[in-house]
Design an enzyme around this catalytic site. Structure first.
Site, PDB file in Angstrom:
ATOM      1  N   ASP A  82       0.844  -1.196   0.000  1.00 24.00           N
ATOM      2  CA  ASP A  82       0.000   0.000   0.000  1.00 24.00           C
ATOM      3  C   ASP A  82       0.885   1.254   0.000  1.00 24.00           C
ATOM      4  OD1 ASP A  82      -2.405   1.320   0.070  1.00 24.00           O
ATOM      5  OD2 ASP A  82      -2.720   1.100   2.237  1.00 24.00           O
ATOM      6  N   HIS A 188      -7.836   9.658   4.385  1.00 28.06           N
ATOM      7  CA  HIS A 188      -7.258   8.621   5.243  1.00 28.06           C
ATOM      8  C   HIS A 188      -7.325   9.056   6.711  1.00 28.06           C
ATOM      9  CE1 HIS A 188      -4.845   8.064   1.440  1.00 28.06           C
ATOM     10  NE2 HIS A 188      -5.215   6.820   1.659  1.00 28.06           N
ATOM     11  N   HIS A 216      -9.903   4.524  -1.260  1.00 25.50           N
ATOM     12  CA  HIS A 216      -9.073   4.603  -0.047  1.00 25.50           C
ATOM     13  C   HIS A 216      -9.859   5.320   1.044  1.00 25.50           C
ATOM     14  CE1 HIS A 216      -4.822   3.575  -1.421  1.00 25.50           C
ATOM     15  NE2 HIS A 216      -5.600   3.316  -2.464  1.00 25.50           N
ATOM     16  N   GLY A 217      -9.361   5.201   2.280  1.00 24.49           N
ATOM     17  CA  GLY A 217     -10.021   5.903   3.382  1.00 24.49           C
ATOM     18  C   GLY A 217     -11.353   5.276   3.720  1.00 24.49           C
ATOM     19  N   SER A 219     -12.417   3.982   6.389  1.00 28.21           N
ATOM     20  CA  SER A 219     -12.855   4.090   7.792  1.00 28.21           C
ATOM     21  C   SER A 219     -13.679   5.353   7.993  1.00 28.21           C
ATOM     22  CB  SER A 219     -11.638   4.158   8.721  1.00 28.21           C
ATOM     23  OG  SER A 219     -10.874   2.990   8.606  1.00 28.21           O
ATOM     24  N   VAL A 239      -9.004  -0.273   4.216  1.00 27.20           N
ATOM     25  CA  VAL A 239      -9.380   0.041   5.603  1.00 27.20           C
ATOM     26  C   VAL A 239      -8.181  -0.147   6.526  1.00 27.20           C
ATOM     27  CG1 VAL A 239     -10.889  -0.609   7.540  1.00 27.20           C
ATOM     28  CG2 VAL A 239     -11.747  -0.805   5.187  1.00 27.20           C
ATOM     29  N   THR A 241      -7.759   2.511   9.790  1.00 24.26           N
ATOM     30  CA  THR A 241      -8.070   3.198  11.054  1.00 24.26           C
ATOM     31  C   THR A 241      -9.144   2.476  11.875  1.00 24.26           C
ATOM     32  OG1 THR A 241      -7.483   5.285  10.005  1.00 24.26           O
ATOM     33  CG2 THR A 241      -8.738   5.430  12.033  1.00 24.26           C
TER      34      THR A 241
HETATM   35  P1  13P Z   1      -8.308   4.464   6.621  1.00 23.72           P
HETATM   36  O1  13P Z   1      -7.209   4.373   7.620  1.00 23.72           O
HETATM   37  O2  13P Z   1      -9.009   5.763   6.635  1.00 23.72           O
HETATM   38  O3  13P Z   1      -9.230   3.306   6.710  1.00 23.72           O
HETATM   39  O4  13P Z   1      -7.620   4.392   5.184  1.00 23.72           O
HETATM   40  C1  13P Z   1      -6.898   3.267   4.829  1.00 23.72           C
HETATM   41  C2  13P Z   1      -6.318   3.429   3.480  1.00 23.72           C
HETATM   42  O5  13P Z   1      -6.892   3.997   2.585  1.00 23.72           O
HETATM   43  C3  13P Z   1      -5.002   2.843   3.255  1.00 23.72           C
HETATM   44  O6  13P Z   1      -4.578   2.955   1.952  1.00 23.72           O
END
Ligand code: 13P
Length: 293
Positions: A82, A188, A216-217, A219, A239, A241
């Site tokens: 990632d 993120h 992405h992001g 959470s 995911v 966070t």
């Molecule tokens: P979060 O931590 O917001 O879930 O995002 C994870 C992410 O997109 C890692 O690439």
């Protein structure tokens, strides 16, 4: 089961309108917790590594554990890098046996982004490895897992860095990239205010993109919005966070309740891993990947 090609996983998700859950994992507890939950839900899953965890011999530990996880799972498992920012980072994990890599050059110009992605695609495709890139930019929220957040760098407003549909086809054709992370309003880490995803923009991009689309992001975004994104073309959701919050909250409670700091980790982590798995299972339901293995 052995390791499964990420591209095949994503293409199946596109055809059957679900999203493959990708979790960043950093140690035995998170890896084991995620894979066992995916097994229980009969969902394909991607285990992803981040740069700090793969430093030096960290990569050897990571790939060895992830391969054991994949071999013992009854569901397809892929191992992904990632947010790499250089060709060398990608090459290193490809040579170690990862199925897919993300080269994130989204903070560079369009031309530089294309050049960096092309270099990785050339190396990766010759070895059967899938490549994800990012167009537009998914920024870091104010706190949480994002690299900028860790370094105290000011966060940007997600609405200022949305993916431009006019660039999508050109980018995919010029790079031959397999998967594309797009910016449609997520960030993120932990949000300061509730995000609102640009579903109409997603529809427009999905209609023209030959590459599978990634969000992405994952959470903190309201469940209904993630479901709408999956129904309209998102084939992978990242995911991190949310699983950390679940695990560490439970860990904090457990440690605060006890005076015995000599307890064995296997027992200390029992409840925190169950809390992490609850999140993983709920994400799988939201992403519609249950029983898709
Ligand atoms: P979060 O931590 O917001 O879930 O995002 C994870 C992410 O997109 C890692 O690439």
């Amino acid at each position: 089961m052995s390791l499964i090609s990420t591209k095949e996983m994503l293409q199946d998700a596109r055809a059957r309108q679900y999203a493959v859950p990708m979790f960043d994992v950093c140690n035995y507890e998170t890896m084991r917790g995620v894979v066992d939950a995916a097994n229980e839900m009969n969902s394909p899953v991607m285990l992803a590594g981040l740069k700090p965890d793969l430093k030096g011999v960290g990569l050897d530990y990571f790939i060895a554990m992830a391969k054991v996880a994949a071999q013992n799972a009854n569901v397809p498992v892929a191992i992904h890098l990632d947010h790499a920012t250089s060709f060398d980072e990608c090459k290193r994990v490809i040579d170690a046996g990862f199925n897919s890599v993300m080269i994130d050059a989204s903070s560079h110009s369009f031309t530089e982004n294309v050049a960096k992605v092309k270099e990785v695609v050339n190396y990766a495709h010759q070895r059967g490895v899938t490549v994800e890139a990012e167009l537009g930019h998914v920024p870091d929220a104010i706190a949480g897992t994002g690299e900028a957040a860790q370094q105290g760098i000011e966060h940007k407003n997600p609405k200022e860095c949305l993916t431009q549909p006019t660039e999508v086809l050109k980018f995919v054709e010029q790079t031959n990239v397999d998967a594309l992370a797009i910016a449609i309003g997520t960030a993120h880490g932990s949000y300061v205010s509730t995000p609102k995803l640009e579903i109409e923009l997603l529809k427009e991009i999905n209609a023209i993109s030959p590459a599978c689309l990634v969000l992405h992001g994952g959470s903190g975004t309201p469940e209904g919005q993630i479901k709408a994104a999956v129904a309209n073309g998102i084939t992978k959701v990242n995911v991190f966070t949310d699983i950390l919050i679940a695990m560490f909250s439970e860990l904090k409670t457990g440690l605060n309740e006890s005076d015995n700091m000599g307890k064995w980790p296997i027992f200390v982590y029992e409840k925190p891993i169950l809390a992490l798995q609850e999140v993983v299972k709920n994400k799988i339901i939201t992403f519609n990947s249950q029983n898709k293995s």
